[in-house]
Design an enzyme around this catalytic site. Structure first.
Site, PDB file in Angstrom:
ATOM      1  N   GLU A 275      33.848  -0.366   0.304  1.00 50.87           N
ATOM      2  CA  GLU A 275      34.428  -0.163  -1.251  1.00 50.87           C
ATOM      3  C   GLU A 275      34.108   1.607  -2.089  1.00 50.87           C
ATOM      4  O   GLU A 275      33.680   2.492  -2.174  1.00 50.87           O
ATOM      5  CB  GLU A 275      32.440   0.511  -2.107  1.00 50.87           C
ATOM      6  CG  GLU A 275      31.343  -0.530  -1.595  1.00 50.87           C
ATOM      7  CD  GLU A 275      29.932  -0.692  -1.799  1.00 50.87           C
ATOM      8  OE1 GLU A 275      29.985  -0.239  -2.389  1.00 50.87           O
ATOM      9  OE2 GLU A 275      29.723  -2.099  -1.646  1.00 50.87           O
ATOM     10  N   ARG A 314      35.097  15.487 -15.104  1.00 55.81           N
ATOM     11  CA  ARG A 314      34.201  16.722 -13.837  1.00 55.81           C
ATOM     12  C   ARG A 314      34.344  18.658 -13.932  1.00 55.81           C
ATOM     13  O   ARG A 314      32.509  18.812 -12.883  1.00 55.81           O
ATOM     14  CB  ARG A 314      35.290  15.741 -13.029  1.00 55.81           C
ATOM     15  CG  ARG A 314      34.955  14.884 -12.288  1.00 55.81           C
ATOM     16  CD  ARG A 314      35.943  14.623 -10.696  1.00 55.81           C
ATOM     17  NE  ARG A 314      35.546  14.177 -10.520  1.00 55.81           N
ATOM     18  CZ  ARG A 314      35.710  15.490  -9.520  1.00 55.81           C
ATOM     19  NH1 ARG A 314      36.516  16.596  -9.452  1.00 55.81           N
ATOM     20  NH2 ARG A 314      34.803  15.408  -8.053  1.00 55.81           N
ATOM     21  N   TYR A 318      30.419  18.910 -13.493  1.00 56.50           N
ATOM     22  CA  TYR A 318      29.429  19.212 -11.289  1.00 56.50           C
ATOM     23  C   TYR A 318      30.154  20.391 -10.640  1.00 56.50           C
ATOM     24  O   TYR A 318      30.338  20.438  -9.847  1.00 56.50           O
ATOM     25  CB  TYR A 318      30.007  18.043 -10.255  1.00 56.50           C
ATOM     26  CG  TYR A 318      30.104  16.660 -10.990  1.00 56.50           C
ATOM     27  CD1 TYR A 318      29.078  15.856 -11.125  1.00 56.50           C
ATOM     28  CD2 TYR A 318      31.485  16.479 -11.002  1.00 56.50           C
ATOM     29  CE1 TYR A 318      29.019  14.230 -11.036  1.00 56.50           C
ATOM     30  CE2 TYR A 318      31.211  14.361 -11.353  1.00 56.50           C
ATOM     31  CZ  TYR A 318      29.956  13.837 -11.669  1.00 56.50           C
ATOM     32  OH  TYR A 318      30.646  12.234 -11.233  1.00 56.50           O
ATOM     33  N   CYS A 344      34.180  22.792 -28.612  1.00 60.37           N
ATOM     34  CA  CYS A 344      33.381  23.237 -28.811  1.00 60.37           C
ATOM     35  C   CYS A 344      32.057  23.871 -29.045  1.00 60.37           C
ATOM     36  O   CYS A 344      31.247  23.560 -28.465  1.00 60.37           O
ATOM     37  CB  CYS A 344      33.252  23.221 -30.155  1.00 60.37           C
ATOM     38  SG  CYS A 344      33.834  22.561 -31.835  1.00 60.37           S
TER      39      CYS A 344
HETATM   40  C1  LIG Z   1      30.237   5.272  -6.827  1.00 58.46           C
HETATM   41  C2  LIG Z   1      30.629   3.755  -5.582  1.00 58.46           C
HETATM   42  C3  LIG Z   1      31.233   3.705  -4.995  1.00 58.46           C
HETATM   43  C4  LIG Z   1      32.634   4.774  -4.993  1.00 58.46           C
HETATM   44  O1  LIG Z   1      32.537   6.041  -4.594  1.00 58.46           O
HETATM   45  P1  LIG Z   1      33.881   6.721  -3.957  1.00 58.46           P
HETATM   46  O2  LIG Z   1      32.946   8.409  -3.555  1.00 58.46           O
HETATM   47  O3  LIG Z   1      34.815   6.799  -5.785  1.00 58.46           O
HETATM   48  O4  LIG Z   1      34.701   6.001  -2.827  1.00 58.46           O
HETATM   49  C5  LIG Z   1      31.746   2.980  -3.569  1.00 58.46           C
HETATM   50  N1  LIG Z   1      29.965   2.461  -4.052  1.00 58.46           N
HETATM   51  C6  LIG Z   1      28.444   2.621  -4.786  1.00 58.46           C
HETATM   52  C7  LIG Z   1      27.881   1.430  -5.200  1.00 58.46           C
HETATM   53  C8  LIG Z   1      29.017   3.402  -5.846  1.00 58.46           C
HETATM   54  O5  LIG Z   1      28.618   3.973  -6.862  1.00 58.46           O
END
Ligand SMILES: *Cc1c(COP(=O)(O)O)cnc(C)c1O
Length: 416
Positions: A275, A314, A318, A344
């Protein structure tokens, strides 16, 4: 390969000068490179060789329809975390049978929508959610294919690159509770046990946390197989890091290779899903912004630009670092300044103490802004969210118009 590079002192996105994009569409504007997106996706895809796999791009990283469509055309799957993201995937021509549905708080309406559309797997994060999926699937008269998202509890002390230790506690099913969870799932009439999922964090720049997590997941896979629960997919999540500031994350080959070695060492040959979000989109986009003013306070120099924390959150959220460069490579003396936005809030800083040769009116490019950029943009200070452009060779396509003043108040009303 760098898809954003200078030619004769001017920054280009593929074969288009970013100045031309700014001229035509204004600033702030996100600019994506189609070739960069495809390059990253194909790197991961080819690293698997002949091993069965699905790349489920994490939609939350950048959910513009054009981005999703470019990846769908390559045959990508998608990782979604809401009904809205599934709606986008379908609109962009994505195949629901390659979609995995993650997230800790899926509502009944979201589960119903996902089951009606036929997603590949609902990645379940608690026993209460399992019961809810069973209920919704039973109402619809279908069997829901599920995976449990397990929390492999890879120690963030030994792997400081995983910086979300505390937050992670809300994610996934504890490893020691997962076996019973699978047994319960296998006993439910409208549940089909399909796979196992894990996702340990983001911007990970070593292979060892992935390998450690994989080992723990495989222990469970073997125990389940010994007890008659055979899984069909190993979903190893996202999290592969990118270069923001000289980091040297694993290559696609190294990352995928580590996983393939891990399963082969155990004689397991399950199909793998991953993912990736940031890895695919992060370096494939920049944020173009114009310098409105230079300003000097008692002790500091500022470049005040027209993009703020509402456009790119970002850095404020962070303390993330994004490199900032001048889109014209000119030779004036450089100075050290803070690049700040119009919002602001004192936290509205895109970059502290940057060395830049810059004057009012210059166009700057905030680098590596393709992931978790526009998707986190908001309307704070009633600012219009930026436009998005995708470059494909020598053509710049406007893939999202800048928000209009009318859109800013659409849906609001006053009392009679
Ligand atoms: C955010 C997320 C990702 C993607 O993470 P990356 O660091 O952008 O690769 C994949 N799986 C799940 C469940 C997530 O919450």
């Amino acid at each position: 390969m760098n898809f954003f590079a200078y030619q004769n002192g001017r920054l280009f996105a593929e074969d288009v000068a970013v100045h031309d994009i700014a001229q035509r569409h204004g600033t702030p504007t996100y600019v994506y490179s189609r070739a960069a997106l495809e390059h990253r996706w194909r790197d991961l895809d080819s690293a698997f060789g002949s091993h069965p796999h699905t790349i489920c791009y994490a939609v939350k990283a950048n959910s513009n329809l054009a981005v999703l469509n470019v990846l769908a055309r390559l045959g990508s799957g998608f990782d979604i975390v809401s009904q809205g993201e599934l709606h986008r995937v379908l609109q962009a021509g994505g195949d629901p049978s390659k979609v995995v549905f993650s997230g800790v708080a899926k509502s009944e309406a979201e589960l119903r929508y996902a089951l009606e559309k036929g997603v590949r797997s609902i990645n379940i994060e608690s026993l209460a959610e399992l019961d809810r999926v069973q209920d919704v699937a039973s109402q619809l008269g279908v069997r829901a294919a599920i995976a449990f998202r397990v929390n492999p509890d890879v120690d963030p002390q030994t792997h400081p690159y995983i910086s979300t230790g505390l937050e992670e506690n809300k994610f996934g099913v504890r490893m020691d509770a997962a076996f019973e969870a699978y047994q319960r799932a296998a006993s439910l009439p409208n549940i089909e046990v399909h796979g196992i999922a894990c996702h340990i964090g983001s911007q990970i720049t070593k292979t060892s946390p992935f390998s450690d997590a994989l080992e723990r997941v495989l222990d469970l896979v073997e125990r389940l197989a010994d007890n008659g629960i055979a899984l069909q997919q190993l979903d190893l999540g996202g999290g592969l890091g990118i270069d923001y500031q000289g980091e040297t994350p694993p290559t696609a080959q190294e990352y995928v290779g580590a996983m393939l070695n891990g399963i082969k060492a155990r004689g397991i040959s399950l199909p793998i899903a991953i993912e990736p979000g940031r890895y695919i989109a992060g370096n494939a986009g920049i944020l173009l912004t114009r310098v409105e003013y230079l300003k000097q306070n008692a002790s500091k120099q500022f470049a005040i630009v027209d993009a703020g924390m509402n456009d790119l959150l970002r850095p404020s959220l962070y303390q993330a670092y994004h490199d900032i460069i001048n889109a014209s490579n000119h030779s004036e003396p450089s100075q050290v300044l803070d690049v700040v936005g119009p919002v602001c809030e004192s936290a509205d800083v895109l970059g502290y103490e940057r060395t830049l040769a810059v004057k009012a009116g210059d166009l700057l490019a905030v680098q590596s802004a393709g992931a978790y950029g526009f998707v986190m943009a908001n309307n704070y200070n009633t600012r219009r969210r930026p436009a998005e452009v995708m470059v494909d060779g020598n053509v710049a396509h406007l893939v999202r118009e800048r928000e209009t003043l009318q859109q800013l108040t659409a849906g609001e009303s006053i009392l009679d």
